[in-house]
Write a protein that holds these residues in place. Structure first.
Motif, PDB file in Angstrom:
ATOM      1  N   ALA A   3      -1.544  -1.543  -4.212  1.00  0.00           N
ATOM      2  CA  ALA A   3      -0.838  -1.886  -5.235  1.00  0.00           C
ATOM      3  C   ALA A   3      -1.255  -3.219  -6.058  1.00  0.00           C
ATOM      4  CB  ALA A   3       0.858  -1.926  -4.973  1.00  0.00           C
ATOM      5  N   TYR A  37       0.783  -1.111  -0.181  1.00  0.00           N
ATOM      6  CA  TYR A  37       0.050  -0.010  -0.053  1.00  0.00           C
ATOM      7  C   TYR A  37       0.971   1.176  -0.012  1.00  0.00           C
ATOM      8  CZ  TYR A  37      -3.582  -3.295   1.288  1.00  0.00           C
ATOM      9  OH  TYR A  37      -4.441  -4.427   1.465  1.00  0.00           O
ATOM     10  N   GLU A  53       3.271  -3.302  -9.762  1.00  0.00           N
ATOM     11  CA  GLU A  53       4.134  -2.167  -9.546  1.00  0.00           C
ATOM     12  C   GLU A  53       5.239  -2.414 -10.705  1.00  0.00           C
ATOM     13  OE1 GLU A  53       3.961  -0.342  -5.212  1.00  0.00           O
ATOM     14  OE2 GLU A  53       5.347  -1.902  -5.444  1.00  0.00           O
ATOM     15  N   LEU A 113      -3.285   3.683  -1.174  1.00  0.00           N
ATOM     16  CA  LEU A 113      -3.703   2.740  -2.630  1.00  0.00           C
ATOM     17  C   LEU A 113      -3.186   1.552  -2.452  1.00  0.00           C
ATOM     18  CD1 LEU A 113      -2.535   5.843  -4.881  1.00  0.00           C
ATOM     19  CD2 LEU A 113      -4.888   5.319  -4.232  1.00  0.00           C
ATOM     20  N   TYR A 158      -2.937   0.788  -9.391  1.00  0.00           N
ATOM     21  CA  TYR A 158      -3.504   0.929  -8.081  1.00  0.00           C
ATOM     22  C   TYR A 158      -4.855   0.978  -7.766  1.00  0.00           C
ATOM     23  CZ  TYR A 158       1.840   1.749  -7.257  1.00  0.00           C
ATOM     24  OH  TYR A 158       2.870   1.478  -7.087  1.00  0.00           O
TER      25      TYR A 158
END
Length: 391
Positions: free
Chosen positions: A117, A86, A120, A115, A126
């Motif tokens: 993830a 997050y 990534e 948010l 997100y």
């Protein structure tokens, strides 16, 4: 009637007692915006109650403390051996009222959101959910977060209201993925769904060149939660000859057994399929009609369970059961037709639970042949209060 009311009242008291167990902590590392790094346990963000602050406790101090979202930079927690990431970021998000907006004008507000993830890498994906249940999706490139636009709105004109869909997200993804042709060519052929778009982001970050995939959110495909059950049931005999007249004084009997919760893919941790195996004896006497029943059963319950309000951790469940007599039954002035060797029934009830402890109230009606023209005149029922422990 007094006994069921008493049991329901007891269940309500136990619900309040169990509420202290509602917070589940997970091993986590927390990076704060002031540069501090915390290692301990943290509650998993719960979108329904908002994410303005999270409960954290360190290994050296079990007393929990609140961490404000605005003070957090990053959270990495481990849930069932799966990593959850997050980020707390100040972003521009769409202002969308609770009712369907009128017109396609996009209004943005500045907000600090926690948010989650999903992907990534060179291009990030997100997720955030409002307490009302509205999902927000963001793409991130070069540390700039942009919300994907996908929502319904109304167009008003000529005395009519027409429902339209704002799907600018395709244009946004086309721009962000312009340097990866295999991913870009799929955008026009997919629907807006988090799992579908997640696969698209993964493909982009694996496209080659200087792109990189750092993290991909993995979902639990299925969780099995075994447990043990212990409690008591009030059993009694009824008859159809006088509009379902209850006969006999009934009796309390022990209930003991094991259970298994099968929690499906991306479930809420409590809703799923229920399997129970119980030692379920039946006892009742009646001095007026001079009959007695003392019969032991092994019972298998198969059902479904659905969880409701998260703050109460309440669930409803229902299903079918099959019971088979064991040992030598005692019947006084009753035939085998009344308490048959094999009983088929249905059950339903309500439960409240903490992290591991659960209390349930269940009503069961046996001999489902009751609903057929050739059904016996007698049927049996029970009301049980059970305490369970889930591993």
């Amino acid at each position: 009637m007094a006994r069921p009311l008493l049991l329901f009242a007891l269940l309500a008291v136990l619900s309040g007692t169990l509420s202290a167990q509602l917070t589940t902590y997970y091993p986590a590392k927390v990076w704060l915006k002031n540069g501090d790094r915390l290692t301990g346990e943290i509650e998993k963000p719960d979108w329904e109650k908002g994410t303005e602050r999270l409960l954290y406790r360190s290994s050296s101090d079990p007393e929990p403390q609140f961490l404000n979202t605005a003070d957090i930079n990053k959270v990495v927690l481990t849930e069932d051996k799966l990593e959850r990431r997050y980020l707390s970021r100040s972003v521009q998000r769409l202002y969308l009222p609770d009712t369907m907006p009128v017109g396609d004008t996009l209004l943005y507000v500045q907000d600090t959101l926690l948010l989650q993830a999903v992907v990534e890498g060179t291009l990030g994906f997100y997720y955030h959910e409002t307490p009302g249940g509205r999902p927000y999706y963001f793409l991130e490139k070069d540390e700039v977060f942009t919300q994907l636009v996908e929502h319904n709105y109304q167009r008003v004109g000529s005395g009519r209201r027409i429902r339209m869909k704002h799907d600018r997200w395709k244009e946004q993804l086309q721009t962000a993925m312009s340097d990866c042709r295999p991913a870009r060519t799929k955008i026009d052929n997919i629907n807006f769904a988090d799992e579908t778009i997640k696969r698209l982001f993964v493909q982009y970050n694996e496209c080659g060149g200087r792109k990189r995939l750092d993290y991909e959110l993995e979902y639990k495909k299925m969780t099995l939660r075994p447990g043990v059950l212990l409690g008591s049931a009030f059993t009694r005999l009824s008859t159809r000859d006088r509009i379902f007249r209850d006969v006999g004084t009934g009796g309390f009997t022990p209930r003991i057994g094991g259970s298994l919760l099968i929690l499906p893919f991306r479930g809420d941790g409590r809703s799923g399929f229920l399997i129970e195996a119980l030692y379920a004896p039946f006892r009742t006497t009646d001095d007026f009609d001079n009959f007695e029943a003392d019969v032991d059963y092994l019972q298998l319950n198969l059902g479904v369970r659905n969880s409701g309000i998260a703050t109460v951790f309440g669930s409803i469940f229902a299903g079918f059961s099959i019971s088979r007599q064991i040992g030598t039954p005692v019947r006084l002035n009753l035939t085998e037709r009344v308490l048959q060797p094999t009983q088929i029934g249905m059950f339903g009830g309500f439960s409240v639970s903490g992290e591991k402890v659960e209390v349930s109230l269940c009503y069961e009606l046996d001999d489902i042949g009751l609903f057929s023209p050739n059904a016996p005149f007698f049927y049996v029922s029970s009301l049980s209060l059970m305490t369970g422990y889930r591993f």
